[in-house]
Design a protein around this motif. Structure first.
Motif, PDB file in Angstrom:
ATOM      1  N   GLU A  67     -83.064  39.071  21.346  1.00  0.00           N
ATOM      2  CA  GLU A  67     -82.955  37.843  22.128  1.00  0.00           C
ATOM      3  C   GLU A  67     -82.647  36.677  21.197  1.00  0.00           C
ATOM      4  OE1 GLU A  67     -86.208  38.268  25.626  1.00  0.00           O
ATOM      5  OE2 GLU A  67     -87.018  38.257  23.578  1.00  0.00           O
ATOM      6  N   GLU A  76     -85.277  31.433  30.766  1.00  0.00           N
ATOM      7  CA  GLU A  76     -84.450  32.409  31.461  1.00  0.00           C
ATOM      8  C   GLU A  76     -82.992  32.351  31.035  1.00  0.00           C
ATOM      9  OE1 GLU A  76     -84.980  31.695  35.583  1.00  0.00           O
ATOM     10  OE2 GLU A  76     -87.092  32.331  35.616  1.00  0.00           O
ATOM     11  N   ASP A  77     -82.640  31.380  30.211  1.00  0.00           N
ATOM     12  CA  ASP A  77     -81.271  31.239  29.719  1.00  0.00           C
ATOM     13  C   ASP A  77     -81.227  31.633  28.251  1.00  0.00           C
ATOM     14  OD1 ASP A  77     -80.153  30.320  32.110  1.00  0.00           O
ATOM     15  OD2 ASP A  77     -80.785  28.266  31.700  1.00  0.00           O
ATOM     16  N   TYR A  78     -80.381  32.582  27.935  1.00  0.00           N
ATOM     17  CA  TYR A  78     -80.283  33.087  26.571  1.00  0.00           C
ATOM     18  C   TYR A  78     -78.938  32.707  25.958  1.00  0.00           C
ATOM     19  CZ  TYR A  78     -84.293  36.027  27.760  1.00  0.00           C
ATOM     20  OH  TYR A  78     -85.518  36.471  28.145  1.00  0.00           O
ATOM     21  N   TYR A  88     -75.818  41.848  27.669  1.00  0.00           N
ATOM     22  CA  TYR A  88     -75.974  41.469  29.071  1.00  0.00           C
ATOM     23  C   TYR A  88     -75.517  40.015  29.237  1.00  0.00           C
ATOM     24  CZ  TYR A  88     -78.684  45.715  29.897  1.00  0.00           C
ATOM     25  OH  TYR A  88     -79.074  47.018  30.011  1.00  0.00           O
ATOM     26  N   TYR A 114     -77.258  37.277  31.570  1.00  0.00           N
ATOM     27  CA  TYR A 114     -78.472  36.599  31.154  1.00  0.00           C
ATOM     28  C   TYR A 114     -78.180  35.392  30.261  1.00  0.00           C
ATOM     29  CZ  TYR A 114     -81.046  40.716  32.811  1.00  0.00           C
ATOM     30  OH  TYR A 114     -81.574  41.721  33.570  1.00  0.00           O
TER      31      TYR A 114
END
Length: 232
Positions: free
Chosen positions: A50, A59-61, A71, A74
Motif C-alpha cells: 500500500e 480509502e484512497d491509495y 488494483y 482503489y
C-alpha cells in the motif's frame, strides 16, 4: 527518580531521531518522474503493498498491490495511470519501489509505503514494515518579464486558479514539519522534566533536613528543661 527520567528522555529522543532518519527526501522538477523507494524482506512473499499520501483519505491509495496484481480502482483518480512498480520482476527480491510519472506541484507531500510480507504460505509468519518518503516538487523559475504577483504561462496570477481551476495545493501545504523542530521541542520538554524532577528532589531533601533540625532542636530544648527541673 531524576536519573530514570533523564534516561527515558535520552532513549525516547534517540528513537525519535532514528525514526526521522529513515524518512527519505526526494526532489524533482515538474513534469519529471519521481522514484519512491521502498524495500520488503527479500526472503518473504509480498502479500500486500500500500502506498498512501498523508493528505488522502484512508480509502484512497496512491498504489495498491496485492497477490501480484495492481488494483487501479482503489487508487485516487489523480494517480491512476501515473504510478507503476519500478521493476515488477524485482518484487520477489524485496524491491517494492514505485515510479510516479509526470509530477506536478499537487503531488508534493509525505508518502507512506506499507508492506505485508509472509513466509510459509497464508498460514505462516507475517511481518509488516513501513517507510516514509517526503516528495518535494521544485518550483520552476518564472519567465522573464513577469513578477511573483504577475501572470503565469496560463494567464493566471499566483493567487488565481491552477491548470484544473480547483485552486490546487502547493508543496508548502503538504510539506511535513521539520524533524529538527520536533526533536528540539521534545528535547526541551525532556530537559524541563529533568529540571522539575531535580527541583522536587532538592526540595524534598531540604524539607527533610529542616524537619530533622527542628526535631533535634525540640529534643534539645526538652532535655534542657528536664535538666533544669532536676537542679531545682
Amino acid at each position: 527518580m531524576a536519573l530514570i527520567v533523564f534516561l527515558f528522555s535520552v532513549f525516547f529522543i534517540s528513537g525519535l531521531f532514528a525514526a526521522f532518519q529513515e524518512q527519505q527526501e526526494v526532489t524533482v522538477e515538474p513534469g519529471q518522474e519521481a522514484t519512491l523507494q521502498c524495500r520488503a524482506p527479500p526472503d518473504a512473499a509480498v502479500l500486500l503493498l500500500e502506498w498512501n499520501r498523508a493528505d488522502l483519505s484512508s480509502e484512497d491509495y496512491v498504489f495498491f498491490y496485492r497477490e501480484d496484481r495492481l488494483y487501479p480502482t482503489y487508487q485516487h483518480p489523480s494517480f491512476r495511470g501515473r504510478v507503476r512498480l519500478r521493476d515488477p520482476s524485482s518484487v520477489g527480491a524485496g524491491d517494492v519501489s514505485v515510479v510516479l510519472q509526470n509530477v506536478s506541484s499537487r503531488d508534493a507531500g509525505t508518502y507512506t509505503c506499507r508492506v505485508t510480507a509472509g513466509r510459509g504460505g497464508s498460514g505462516g509468519e507475517h511481518t509488516e514494515s513501513e517507510h516514509r518518503i517526503s516528495l518535494t516538487v521544485a518550483t520552476a523559475d518564472p519567465p522573464e518579464g513577469t513578477t511573483d504577483e504577475g501572470t503565469t504561462d496560463e494567464g493566471t496570477t499566483d493567487e488565481g486558479t491552477t491548470d484544473e481551476g480547483d485552486g490546487g495545493t502547493g508543496a508548502a501545504e503538504d510539506a511535513p514539519i521539520s524533524p529538527i523542530i520536533i526533536i528540539i521541542v521534545v528535547s526541551v520538554i525532556a530537559l524541563l522534566s529533568l529540571v522539575a524532577s531535580l527541583g522536587f528532589a532538592v526540595a524534598y531533601r531540604h524539607s527533610k533536613a529542616v524537619s530533622k533540625r527542628s526535631s533535634e532542636k525540640a529534643r534539645a530544648e526538652k532535655e534542657a528543661g528536664r535538666q533544669m527541673m532536676e537542679r531545682i
